[in-house]
Structure formats: structure tokens, C-alpha cells
Scaffold this active site. Structure first.
Site, PDB file in Angstrom:
ATOM      1  CE  LYS A   1      -1.588  -1.461   3.850  1.00 15.38           C
ATOM      2  NZ  LYS A   1      -2.261  -1.662   5.135  1.00 15.38           N
TER       3      LYS A   1
ATOM      4  CB  THR B   1      -5.648   8.996   6.013  1.00 15.61           C
ATOM      5  OG1 THR B   1      -4.608   9.564   6.812  1.00 15.61           O
ATOM      6  CG2 THR B   1      -5.955   9.892   4.840  1.00 15.61           C
TER       7      THR B   1
ATOM      8  N   GLY C   1      -6.727   4.550   9.919  1.00 19.94           N
ATOM      9  CA  GLY C   1      -7.502   3.307   9.782  1.00 19.94           C
ATOM     10  C   GLY C   1      -7.766   2.891   8.343  1.00 19.94           C
ATOM     11  CB  THR C   2      -6.709   4.170   4.990  1.00 15.92           C
ATOM     12  OG1 THR C   2      -5.387   4.399   5.447  1.00 15.92           O
ATOM     13  CG2 THR C   2      -7.447   5.474   4.864  1.00 15.92           C
ATOM     14  N   GLY C   3      -5.741   1.456   6.319  1.00 18.07           N
ATOM     15  CA  GLY C   3      -5.136   0.143   6.081  1.00 18.07           C
ATOM     16  C   GLY C   3      -6.018  -0.984   6.610  1.00 18.07           C
ATOM     17  CB  CYS C   4      -7.771  -1.471   9.882  1.00 16.75           C
ATOM     18  SG  CYS C   4      -6.406  -1.036  10.955  1.00 16.75           S
TER      19      CYS C   4
HETATM   20  N1  LIG Z   1      -5.249  10.358   1.046  1.00 13.32           N
HETATM   21  C1  LIG Z   1      -5.632   9.224   0.457  1.00 13.32           C
HETATM   22  N2  LIG Z   1      -6.460   9.262  -0.608  1.00 13.32           N
HETATM   23  C2  LIG Z   1      -6.868   8.122  -1.221  1.00 13.32           C
HETATM   24  N3  LIG Z   1      -6.478   6.912  -0.826  1.00 13.32           N
HETATM   25  C3  LIG Z   1      -5.636   6.805   0.233  1.00 13.32           C
HETATM   26  C4  LIG Z   1      -5.161   7.947   0.927  1.00 13.32           C
HETATM   27  N4  LIG Z   1      -4.344   7.532   1.934  1.00 13.32           N
HETATM   28  C5  LIG Z   1      -4.312   6.186   1.872  1.00 13.32           C
HETATM   29  N5  LIG Z   1      -5.057   5.739   0.841  1.00 13.32           N
HETATM   30  C6  LIG Z   1      -5.295   4.354   0.444  1.00 13.32           C
HETATM   31  O1  LIG Z   1      -5.725   3.677   1.629  1.00 13.32           O
HETATM   32  C7  LIG Z   1      -5.232   2.360   1.653  1.00 13.32           C
HETATM   33  C8  LIG Z   1      -4.402   2.124   2.917  1.00 13.32           C
HETATM   34  O2  LIG Z   1      -3.130   2.652   2.684  1.00 13.32           O
HETATM   35  P1  LIG Z   1      -2.038   3.101   3.751  1.00 13.32           P
HETATM   36  O3  LIG Z   1      -0.743   3.045   3.059  1.00 13.32           O
HETATM   37  O4  LIG Z   1      -2.425   4.404   4.361  1.00 13.32           O
HETATM   38  O5  LIG Z   1      -2.191   1.950   4.846  1.00 13.32           O
HETATM   39  P2  LIG Z   1      -1.800   1.955   6.372  1.00 13.32           P
HETATM   40  O6  LIG Z   1      -0.657   2.876   6.593  1.00 13.32           O
HETATM   41  O7  LIG Z   1      -1.667   0.553   6.756  1.00 13.32           O
HETATM   42  O8  LIG Z   1      -3.080   2.601   7.030  1.00 13.32           O
HETATM   43  P3  LIG Z   1      -3.325   2.938   8.606  1.00 13.32           P
HETATM   44  O9  LIG Z   1      -2.118   2.583   9.353  1.00 13.32           O
HETATM   45  O10 LIG Z   1      -3.643   4.396   8.609  1.00 13.32           O
HETATM   46  O11 LIG Z   1      -4.506   2.112   8.934  1.00 13.32           O
HETATM   47  C9  LIG Z   1      -4.433   2.200   0.360  1.00 13.32           C
HETATM   48  O12 LIG Z   1      -5.263   1.656  -0.644  1.00 13.32           O
HETATM   49  C10 LIG Z   1      -4.038   3.621   0.013  1.00 13.32           C
HETATM   50  O13 LIG Z   1      -3.752   3.785  -1.357  1.00 13.32           O
HETATM   51  C1  LIG Z   2      -5.573  -1.368  17.172  1.00 16.30           C
HETATM   52  C2  LIG Z   2      -4.965  -0.844  15.916  1.00 16.30           C
HETATM   53  N1  LIG Z   2      -4.800  -1.680  14.882  1.00 16.30           N
HETATM   54  C3  LIG Z   2      -4.244  -1.238  13.728  1.00 16.30           C
HETATM   55  C4  LIG Z   2      -3.840   0.075  13.607  1.00 16.30           C
HETATM   56  C5  LIG Z   2      -3.205   0.536  12.316  1.00 16.30           C
HETATM   57  O1  LIG Z   2      -3.752   1.667  11.820  1.00 16.30           O
HETATM   58  C6  LIG Z   2      -4.031   0.934  14.717  1.00 16.30           C
HETATM   59  N2  LIG Z   2      -3.658   2.233  14.675  1.00 16.30           N
HETATM   60  N3  LIG Z   2      -4.591   0.446  15.848  1.00 16.30           N
HETATM   61 MG   LIG Z   3      -1.489   5.150   6.147  1.00 12.54          MG
END
Ligand SMILES: Nc1ncnc2c1ncn2[C@@H]1O[C@H](COP(=O)(O)OP(=O)(O)OP(=O)(O)O)[C@@H](O)[C@H]1O
Ligand SMILES: Cc1ncc(CO)c(N)n1
Ligand SMILES: [Mg+2]
Length: 537
Positions: free
Chosen positions: A214, A247, A249-252
Site C-alpha cells: 500500500k 486517513t 484506519g485506511t489500512g485496516c
Molecule cells: N489520502 C488518500 N487518498 C486516497 N487513498 C488513500 C489515501 N491515503 C491512503 N489511501 C489508500 O488507503 C489504503 C491504505 O493505505 P495506507 O498506506 O495508508 O495503509 P496503512 O498505513 O496501513 O493505514 P493505517 O495505518 O492508517 O490504517 C491504500 O489503498 C491507500 O492507497
Molecule cells: C488497534 C490498531 N490496529 C491497527 C492500527 C493501524 O492503523 C491501529 N492504529 N490500531
Molecule cells: Mg497510512
């Protein structure tokens, strides 16, 4: 302790029951027992940490699955004290208790897909591997949460070797962000898309069947770019980067949306694509909400449900004006005039048809699919959407823009969950009640008719201009009129003067003629003239 029954009473569900049992992995499986029906809904188990701020972790997974219409059970691995500023404290669950939670859910609740998030100890990873061997599921999606975007460490580096050696070989998809991909690769710097591509192939070698690296945190990137690798092909998935602080929690949420779509029966690649769009839309909808005072706020997962309440029809890529001149193909007519389906579609599109529906009642599936693929190419070079009549499988396989279904075909909500949020779904309706139901179920437009008697549909009840007007006035969705419409009566149809009548759908008037191009040009001109005069304009 009160134990609640986990079955839903569904009377009169024969129709859905028949459909569902015919599908390999339906959204809902309805099982008839002696005196009632039991409906199973797709089920994701989230094994993750709790986020007290509720933007990420277990709470994000629950909201995402709810937004996608999937049941979500939860096994908690850690409880975090967390807000929009960062993570203040973490309390890790004992591995024995994680194991107990896993057993409780997996031994009883028919889980389809397991999604993991924060796995803060090697012992916890080991008990997950053991339990999944004991209770196998359809797919395992692992979000290898180690470092959040806020920079807080959620799992110490000692977990990496167990993750690699024991968990990754069992995994269907692993979704590291940039920092996590780098950590899995011994600290390899990842600064460009080309670095991400390379990382995806290296992580694949650790055993996961598919890898999604990601790029939410990729510096200086105008788009949000993720890299998907299935062991064969590398795909670059791009969406616009939404300018927002929300943004967290986008990853989860991305990983749990993928798990939810897999549980509904999507292929891996389409689950990933649907989920990326889900995140983009949710971020866009939530870009201005303000929760907390820290640098990174949560977004609103249930935006689609709300945006639906606020407007009279679904927000999506569907453009109502596409219904203006809606051409429906007919294999019998093509045979009679000795033309291929692609020639028929090409002529209609060149003559000004604004949307095409391919209706093939007799063709072999393989021939239908091939014809549909070449028609899509023609339509898309003219910016015209193409829909498939009835056959969701064909629509999915050929990448059509959507489907048109009748009252006795697959229910709209089931079609929606198979096709995802962005495909166009049209439904044939004869009554205000059917129109209301189509809207409730998430359709994009309705086709109302037969307005006039027609010989393309046997025993089709004619609703007339009055019936059409009644349905249009009641409908919250845009309407296209269908049934016996031709050059001489099209103006009268459009002139009934109701705002949500957006066009006419025609079969014989275009395709049961010698020159489809000429007929389409003529009908287009008639419609332009009629709508210029129409009181609804
Ligand atoms: N500003 C944004 N606009 C559109 N898509 C985004 C944006 N930021 C993240 N994404 C998308 O969200 C998804 C999660 O990506 P990210 O790299 O932020 O994960 P992450 O760091 O594990 O997330 P988090 O730790 O915040 O839960 C990916 O598909 C990424 O492309
Ligand atoms: C509990 C928990 N799981 C995953 C993430 C990753 O965003 C977070 N910040 N907190
Ligand atoms: Mg992120």
C-alpha cells in the site's frame, strides 16, 4: 448467560433459495429446514486490536463489514489507548485467551474469511496458525500491522520471523504499508513505485499467494498508488489522493473490505479493486469531518448508506442522461437481417445510442461472452456504457458496465453484492411498488413497460402511457420507457412530461430494420426534438 439464536426467520424465500443454492459462493445461503428457512450471511472474522478512538483496528473492521453487508465476528489481540494524537498505551491479551476466543468463534460460527490486524506477540501468531489448521477457512487476509501512519509501533520487530516462517505461507493476501513492507524486507528503503513493485515480488517469495503493497504514505505522490502482485502479474492500482487529515484506519479498513468481498464470492483481484474504491469514496465523503485534535482523524465508513439517504438515488458513476436512447439487441433480429451482434451494436452506437444492452436469450455462454467483449470495445471507444441482460456471470467476465434484470431474475441486492458498488443495475418495473423496492435494493434506474404492445416479449402486460406516468411519478430512480416504442410514438412518450423519465429503450425500431445506423440517427433526432418541447425540460 443468555444465548441468542443465530438464525433468521425468512418466510417466503423460495426464489432466493433456489438462486443461492445454485451458486458456489453466494452472498446469502438459504437453507430450507422442516419448518423454517435459515439465511446465512457472509462472515468475516477479524483478529485484531481494539482502537479506543474507533478509527482503526477491530472497530474499523466491524464498521467496514457492516458497510459491505457482511457479518463480522471479532477476536481481540490487544487493547490500545489511542486517539487522533497517537497511541498512548497498549495492553496485550494473553495468547491462551486469544486461542480461546478463536476456538469459540471458529468452532461454531461458519466463518468464511479470516482477516488479521494487530498481532502483537509471537505467541499470538502461533496460536492463530494452530487454530486455522484445526478450523480451515476459505481465505486468510493478513494486514501485517507493525507501525501506524502516526509512527506508533504496534508490534515489536521480534514478530517478523514468526510471521514469515509460520503465518505467511498460509496466507492468501498480505497487505503491508510502506514501513511494514520495508520491515519484512530487513529495512530495505522503499521510496518509489518501482521500489514497491520490487518489494511486492520479494514478499511474495515469503509464501503469501498474493501481495498488496500500500502506498498511502508514499512521499510526493499525487495519486494513492498500491501495487498488487498475484505471483504472475504486477498491477498498479491508482486512485486520486484525497486531501484530508482523516486517513487513520485506511489500512485496516482496506483489508477488512477485501475480506468482506472475498466472503461474498469475489475473486481476489476484484475484491482488491472494489476495496480500494471503497476507501477512496469513504475518504472523499469524510474529508471535512472533524473528530479529535490530533494530526490524523478517523473517517466515516458508513458514508454510502448516508449519501444514499441524502439523495434520491445511489451516488455512483452512473449518468442518468445515458438512458436517453437505450438500444437493446435481439439475436433473432440480427439473424433475420444476417448481421453480427457487433455490427448491430456498432451501427447503433454510431447513430447516437447512449447506452447498449445486450440481450441474448439463446446464445451459448462462450459465444455470448466473446460477442460481449467485442461490443464493449466498440462502446467504450464511443464513451457509451454497455449492460448485459440477466447474466451477471457474463457481465463480470467481460467487464461490462452493469446488468439489466427482471422481476423474476436474481434479486437486486444480491446482484449488487456480486457486482460491487460501481456497476450499473437496472430493473424492469411495472408498478410504483416495484419501483420503490428497486430503489431500496440499490438499483440505478428502472425500465418501465411495456408502454405499447410488443412482439419481442410474449405475454407482456402493457402498462400504457398512464401506467408509465404513474410509475415515473412514484419512482425515486430515473426511468427509461420500454415496449413497442418507435419513431412514430417516441415523441408522445417523452411528452408525458415527468422529470425522471430520461429516455426510451428500443429493440425492433432499430434492429428489425435494414439499416440500423439510419434508424438510430432518425430516432435520436426525434427524441432531441421531443425533449426540447417537453414540459419536463
Ligand atoms: N489520502 C488518500 N487518498 C486516497 N487513498 C488513500 C489515501 N491515503 C491512503 N489511501 C489508500 O488507503 C489504503 C491504505 O493505505 P495506507 O498506506 O495508508 O495503509 P496503512 O498505513 O496501513 O493505514 P493505517 O495505518 O492508517 O490504517 C491504500 O489503498 C491507500 O492507497
Ligand atoms: C488497534 C490498531 N490496529 C491497527 C492500527 C493501524 O492503523 C491501529 N492504529 N490500531
Ligand atoms: Mg497510512
Amino acid at each position: 448467560m443468555v444465548l441468542l439464536p443465530l438464525t433468521f426467520q425468512i418466510p417466503k424465500f423460495n426464489q432466493v433459495s433456489r438462486f443461492c443454492m445454485a451458486m458456489k459462493k453466494p452472498e446469502e445461503t438459504v437453507v430450507a429446514s422442516s419448518d423454517r428457512y435459515e439465511m446465512r450471511i457472509p462472515h468475516v472474522l477479524s483478529v485484531a486490536g481494539s482502537d479506543s478512538g474507533a478509527g482503526a483496528g477491530i472497530q474499523a473492521d466491524l464498521k467496514t463489514c457492516a458497510a459491505r453487508g457482511v457479518y463480522c465476528s471479532t477476536v481481540i489481540t490487544a487493547v490500545t489507548a489511542q486517539n487522533t494524537v497517537g497511541v498512548q498505551d497498549v495492553n496485550i491479551m494473553p495468547e491462551g485467551f486469544v486461542s480461546e476466543q478463536l476456538k469459540s468463534v471458529l468452532s461454531d460460527m461458519q466463518v468464511d474469511v479470516v482477516k488479521t490486524g494487530m498481532l502483537p506477540s509471537t505467541g499470538i501468531i502461533q496460536v492463530i496458525c494452530q487454530r486455522l489448521k484445526e478450523f480451515p477457512v476459505q481465505a486468510l487476509v493478513v494486514d501485517p500491522v507493525m507501525v501506524s501512519t502516526s509512527g506508533d509501533v504496534l508490534a515489536c520487530p521480534t514478530i517478523i520471523s514468526v510471521l514469515q516462517d509460520e503465518l505467511l505461507p498460509m496466507v492468501d493476501l498480505v497487505t503491508p504499508n510502506l514501513k511494514e513492507a520495508s520491515a519484512l524486507l530487513g529495512g530495505m528503503p522503499l521510496n518509489t513505485i518501482s521500489d514497491m513493485r520490487h518489494a511486492a515480488t520479494l514478499i511474495h517469495q515469503m509464501g503469501s499467494k498474493n501481495v498488496l503493497v500500500k502506498g498511502g504514505d508514499l512521499p510526493d505522490s499525487l495519486d494513492a498508488v498500491d501495487i498488487f502482485f498475484d505471483g504472475k502479474d504486477l498491477h498498479e492500482l491508482r486512485s486520486s489522493r484525497i486531501t484530508t487529515r482523516n486517513t487513520h484506519g485506511t489500512g485496516c479498513s482496506l483489508a477488512s473490505c477485501i475480506a468482506a468481498e472475498l466472503a461474498k464470492g469475489s475473486s481476489m483481484f476484484s475484491a482488491v479493486k472494489i476495496s480500494k474504491q471503497f476507501i477512496e469514496r469513504a475518504l472523499n465523503y469524510s474529508k471535512d469531518i472533524s473528530i479529535g485534535n490530533g494530526p490524523q482523524g478517523p473517517f466515516d465508513h458508513l458514508c454510502r448508506l448516508k449519501s444514499r439517504e441524502q439523495s434520491s438515488y445511489r451516488q455512483g458513476s452512473f449518468n442518468q442522461s445515458d438512458l436517453f436512447l437505450y438500444a437493446v439487441t435481439d439475436s433473432g433480429m440480427n439473424k433475420r437481417w444476417d448481421r453480427s451482434i457487433t455490427d448491430a451494436v456498432k451501427a447503433a452506437v454510431e447513430g447516437g445510442a447512449t447506452i447498449i444492452q445486450i440481450r441474448e436469450k439463446d446464445a451459448k455462454t462462450r459465444d455470448f461472452l466473446e460477442a460481449a467483449k467485442s461490443c464493449i470495445e466498440i462502446c467504450h471507444t464511443h464513451g457509451v456504457p454497455l449492460l448485459i441482460n440477466d447474466r451477471i456471470d457474463v457481465a463480470l467476465a467481460c467487464g461490462a458496465d452493469g446488468v439489466h434484470i427482471g422481476q423474476s431474475d436474481i434479486p437486486v441486492h444480491a446482484a449488487r453484492s456480486l457486482l460491487g458498488p460501481d456497476k450499473i443495475i437496472g430493473v424492469s418495473c411495472k408498478t410504483p411498488e416495484q419501483a420503490e423496492q428497486a430503489w431500496l435494493d440499490g438499483a440505478d434506474y428502472i425500465g418501465c413497460g411495456g408502454v405499447y404492445p410488443t412482439n419481442t416479449k410474449a405475454n407482456n402486460l402493457t402498462v400504457g402511457l398512464d401506467g408509465l406516468k404513474k410509475v415515473c411519478l412514484a419512482s425515486k430512480l430515473p426511468v427509461v420507457a420500454i415496449g413497442g416504442i418507435n419513431h412514430s410514438n417516441a415523441a408522445a412518450v417523452m411528452e408525458i412530461g415527468v422529470p425522471n423519465l430520461k429516455g426510451v429503450a428500443v429493440v425492433s425500431a432499430l434492429f428489425d430494420r435494414q439499416c440500423v445506423l439510419e434508424e438510430t440517427l432518425k430516432l435520436h433526432a426525434t427524441l432531441v426534438e421531443a425533449t426540447a418541447l417537453s414540459p419536463a425540460k
